[in-house]
Motif scaffolding. Structure first.
Motif, PDB file in Angstrom:
ATOM      1  N   GLY A   1       0.818  -1.217   0.000  1.00  0.00           N
ATOM      2  CA  GLY A   1       0.000   0.000   0.000  1.00  0.00           C
ATOM      3  C   GLY A   1       0.841   1.253   0.000  1.00  0.00           C
TER       4      GLY A   1
ATOM      5  N   CYS B   1       1.811   6.679   0.789  1.00  0.00           N
ATOM      6  CA  CYS B   1       0.728   5.860   0.243  1.00  0.00           C
ATOM      7  C   CYS B   1       0.801   5.808  -1.282  1.00  0.00           C
ATOM      8  CB  CYS B   1      -0.629   6.439   0.646  1.00  0.00           C
ATOM      9  SG  CYS B   1      -1.033   6.137   2.367  1.00  0.00           S
TER      10      CYS B   1
ATOM     11  N   ASP C   1      -0.644   5.660  -4.899  1.00  0.00           N
ATOM     12  CA  ASP C   1      -1.863   6.096  -5.573  1.00  0.00           C
ATOM     13  C   ASP C   1      -2.490   4.863  -6.226  1.00  0.00           C
ATOM     14  OD1 ASP C   1      -3.799   7.031  -7.247  1.00  0.00           O
ATOM     15  OD2 ASP C   1      -2.555   8.595  -8.180  1.00  0.00           O
ATOM     16  N   PRO C   2      -3.728   4.520  -5.853  1.00  0.00           N
ATOM     17  CA  PRO C   2      -4.331   3.298  -6.419  1.00  0.00           C
ATOM     18  C   PRO C   2      -4.291   3.267  -7.946  1.00  0.00           C
ATOM     19  CG  PRO C   2      -5.731   4.199  -4.696  1.00  0.00           C
ATOM     20  CD  PRO C   2      -4.630   5.207  -4.918  1.00  0.00           C
ATOM     21  N   SER C   3      -4.299   4.440  -8.559  1.00  0.00           N
ATOM     22  CA  SER C   3      -4.319   4.450 -10.028  1.00  0.00           C
ATOM     23  C   SER C   3      -2.985   3.983 -10.626  1.00  0.00           C
ATOM     24  CB  SER C   3      -4.674   5.838 -10.556  1.00  0.00           C
ATOM     25  OG  SER C   3      -3.636   6.742 -10.231  1.00  0.00           O
TER      26      SER C   3
ATOM     27  N   CYS D   1      -1.540   1.280  -9.553  1.00  0.00           N
ATOM     28  CA  CYS D   1      -1.501  -0.192  -9.424  1.00  0.00           C
ATOM     29  C   CYS D   1      -1.644  -0.812 -10.808  1.00  0.00           C
ATOM     30  CB  CYS D   1      -2.664  -0.683  -8.559  1.00  0.00           C
ATOM     31  SG  CYS D   1      -2.438  -0.366  -6.804  1.00  0.00           S
TER      32      CYS D   1
ATOM     33  N   TYR E   1     -12.370  -4.738  -4.763  1.00  0.00           N
ATOM     34  CA  TYR E   1     -11.220  -3.950  -5.229  1.00  0.00           C
ATOM     35  C   TYR E   1     -10.586  -4.685  -6.404  1.00  0.00           C
ATOM     36  CZ  TYR E   1     -11.816  -1.387  -0.887  1.00  0.00           C
ATOM     37  OH  TYR E   1     -12.347  -0.629   0.127  1.00  0.00           O
TER      38      TYR E   1
ATOM     39  N   CYS F   1      -3.399  -4.764  -4.608  1.00  0.00           N
ATOM     40  CA  CYS F   1      -2.661  -3.496  -4.665  1.00  0.00           C
ATOM     41  C   CYS F   1      -3.626  -2.326  -4.495  1.00  0.00           C
ATOM     42  CB  CYS F   1      -1.918  -3.388  -6.003  1.00  0.00           C
ATOM     43  SG  CYS F   1      -1.120  -1.795  -6.280  1.00  0.00           S
ATOM     44  N   HIS F   2      -4.721  -2.384  -5.220  1.00  0.00           N
ATOM     45  CA  HIS F   2      -5.725  -1.318  -5.093  1.00  0.00           C
ATOM     46  C   HIS F   2      -6.286  -1.275  -3.670  1.00  0.00           C
ATOM     47  CE1 HIS F   2      -5.671  -1.860  -9.490  1.00  0.00           C
ATOM     48  NE2 HIS F   2      -6.071  -0.600  -9.548  1.00  0.00           N
TER      49      HIS F   2
ATOM     50  N   ALA G   1      -3.564   0.111  -1.249  1.00  0.00           N
ATOM     51  CA  ALA G   1      -3.340   1.536  -1.518  1.00  0.00           C
ATOM     52  C   ALA G   1      -4.502   2.361  -0.965  1.00  0.00           C
ATOM     53  CB  ALA G   1      -3.181   1.757  -3.016  1.00  0.00           C
ATOM     54  N   THR G   2      -5.697   1.855  -1.147  1.00  0.00           N
ATOM     55  CA  THR G   2      -6.881   2.556  -0.630  1.00  0.00           C
ATOM     56  C   THR G   2      -6.862   2.585   0.895  1.00  0.00           C
ATOM     57  OG1 THR G   2      -8.118   1.770  -2.547  1.00  0.00           O
ATOM     58  CG2 THR G   2      -9.404   2.626  -0.682  1.00  0.00           C
TER      59      THR G   2
END
Ligand SMILES: [Ca+2]
Ligand SMILES: [Ca+2]
Length: 312
Positions: A89, A104, A106-108, A110, A128, A132-133, A136-137
């Protein structure tokens, strides 16, 4: 029952560097089960700390990751992040003083999930795209009540999990116990490299392996499993202790936290709808930890046979 057989093959094949062909052929995965053998998903989720069988291949919760937040290496590196590890994350960035720090992710950023089998379901009942998403979230929610409560519940997209009825719950330990025994016996049989089991473990499993009364691996009825547990009770004592030891690693203290249990629990939940209830009820004193005594009792091991010396 098939679930345990499948999980069994997956675990065994993960342990062996080159899975024998027959193992792969035997593993007939259906849609829900493919996730367990999906390498891409696994790479995202696994925290490769100890590749032991029984410790399931999936690590799923962030709170107690044992990965060091920071690792200082003597290696001279141009990029300070080169030898700086961050937990799931988080990713490494350098601050204004060129010092590495974990921030952190950024989920984008991933990797895009390539199939629904990379999806994971959070305990917020939200799917999710990948672990990874998810992590990260969760990282972005760090410090909040919501973030603290958010856990990866199981592998695969969220789906309806039917309630576990009392009679179904009572069957669960029979199948799981049999599965644990079969995992150990198979490890013993295939331990050509001599690194799957310790010498102490081998001595224990050898007795099970050589016992002619042993029920062979297969899809047995609950009636037969019940009968076998009565007749061959002693064979089940060690496998139950062994699995506890495989999970009780962080820390090794005779108690399983939610995180320690996750590698076994998360892949199982979508396939065995009694998983959550079973492990919840194992914690008889509701302290949120499963002690060895609670664990063994859950699997029908008699109090006088619970022995921490068997956790080897
Ligand atoms: Ca522990
Ligand atoms: Ca407890």
């Amino acid at each position: 029952m098939r679930v345990f057989l499948l999980l069994f093959f997956v675990l065994v094949s993960k342990t062996l560097a080159v899975p024998p062909i027959d193992v792969q052929e035997e593993a007939v995965f259906d849609t829900d089960q493919v996730v367990l053998d999906e390498p891409a998903a696994e790479e995202e989720v696994v925290v490769v700390e100890e590749q032991t069988v029984g410790a399931n291949p999936v690590q799923v919760e962030t709170d107690d990751f044992e990965e060091p937040e920071e690792t200082v290496e003597e290696v001279v590196a141009e990029n300070p992040c080169l030898n700086h590890y961050c937990k799931h994350g988080k990713v490494c960035e350098v601050d204004e003083n060129n010092m590495p720090m974990c921030v952190c992710q950024d989920p984008s950023t991933c990797p895009t999930a390539t199939g629904e089998f990379e999806h994971v379901c959070g305990n917020d009942n939200k799917t999710y795209d990948s672990s990874c998403h998810f992590f990260a979230t969760k990282c972005t929610l760090e410090g909040t009540k919501k973030g603290h409560k958010l856990h990866l519940d199981y592998i695969g997209p969220c789906k309806y999990i039917p309630p576990c009825m009392d009679n179904e719950l009572s069957e669960f330990p029979f199948r799981m116990r049999d599965w644990l025994k079969n995992v150990l016996v198979t490890m013993f049989e295939r331990d050509e490299e001599n690194n799957l089991l310790t010498e102490k473990q081998k001595l224990r499993v050898k007795k099970i392996f050589e016992n002619e009364k042993r029920l062979s691996a297969g899809d047995h009825s609950i009636d037969l499993l019940t009968l076998d547990f009565v007749k061959n009770y002693n064979m089940y004592i060690f496998p139950v202790h062994w699995q506890f030891g495989q999970l009780d690693q962080h820390p090794v203290d005779g108690y399983l936290s939610h995180t320690e249990l996750a590698p076994l629990r998360a892949p199982l939940i979508p396939m065995e709808h009694c998983t959550t209830r079973f492990f919840t009820e194992c914690d008889t004193d509701s302290d949120r930890y499963i002690a060895l005594e609670e664990w063994a009792a859950c699997f029908g091991i008699k109090e006088q046979d619970i022995d921490k010396n068997l956790v080897i």
